[in-house]
Design a protein around this motif. Structure first.
Motif, short mmCIF file in Angstrom:
data_model
loop_
_atom_site.label_atom_id
_atom_site.label_comp_id
_atom_site.label_asym_id
_atom_site.label_seq_id
_atom_site.Cartn_x
_atom_site.Cartn_y
_atom_site.Cartn_z
N ASN A 88 -4.85 -15.05 23.34
CA ASN A 88 -5.36 -14.05 22.41
C ASN A 88 -6.71 -13.50 22.82
O ASN A 88 -6.93 -12.30 22.76
CB ASN A 88 -5.46 -14.62 20.99
N TYR A 89 -7.63 -14.38 23.21
CA TYR A 89 -9.03 -13.98 23.39
C TYR A 89 -9.53 -14.02 24.83
O TYR A 89 -10.66 -13.63 25.08
CB TYR A 89 -9.93 -14.86 22.51
N PRO B 13 -11.73 -14.30 35.21
CA PRO B 13 -10.99 -13.02 35.22
C PRO B 13 -9.89 -12.94 34.16
O PRO B 13 -9.19 -11.95 34.10
CB PRO B 13 -10.41 -12.97 36.63
N MET B 14 -9.75 -13.97 33.31
CA MET B 14 -8.69 -13.98 32.29
C MET B 14 -9.08 -13.11 31.11
O MET B 14 -9.96 -13.47 30.32
CB MET B 14 -8.44 -15.42 31.83
N PRO B 15 -8.44 -11.93 30.94
CA PRO B 15 -8.76 -11.06 29.81
C PRO B 15 -8.03 -11.49 28.55
O PRO B 15 -7.14 -12.33 28.57
CB PRO B 15 -8.24 -9.70 30.29
N ALA B 16 -8.42 -10.87 27.45
CA ALA B 16 -7.69 -11.06 26.19
C ALA B 16 -6.37 -10.32 26.30
O ALA B 16 -6.32 -9.18 26.73
CB ALA B 16 -8.51 -10.51 25.03
N PRO C 135 -5.58 -9.77 18.47
CA PRO C 135 -6.85 -10.19 17.85
C PRO C 135 -8.05 -10.10 18.78
O PRO C 135 -9.17 -9.88 18.34
CB PRO C 135 -6.59 -11.64 17.44
N GLY C 136 -7.82 -10.25 20.07
CA GLY C 136 -8.90 -10.18 21.05
C GLY C 136 -9.05 -8.81 21.68
O GLY C 136 -9.84 -8.62 22.61
#
Length: 74
Positions: free
Chosen positions: A37-38, A44-47, A51-52
């Motif tokens: 989600n976030y 480098p891990m995006p939402a 919700p994020g």
């Protein structure tokens, strides 16, 4: 390894991506859902979840969680 270029400074960075077939040995289902989600700060891990600010719905993320559960190593 994931390799990216820092757009502000032109430096390359390498990230070791975690194995997804053992993710539930390291994190609970709730923690994985939160990460999806976030995203993960300073990585480098995006939402991915709405919700994020990501594009995926709750149902999309549940589908990913079910898939991840199905590929776990014994």
């Amino acid at each position: 390894f994931f390799t990216a270029t820092d757009g502000n400074h032109g430096r390359g960075v390498a990230w070791a991506a975690p194995a997804l077939n053992t993710i539930f040995y390291r994190y609970s289902k709730e923690e994985v859902t939160f990460i999806l989600n976030y995203g993960r700060p300073f990585s480098p891990m995006p939402a991915w979840g709405a919700p994020g600010g990501g594009p995926m719905t709750e149902q999309n993320l549940e589908t990913i969680i079910v898939y991840l559960e199905s590929i776990q190593l014994p």
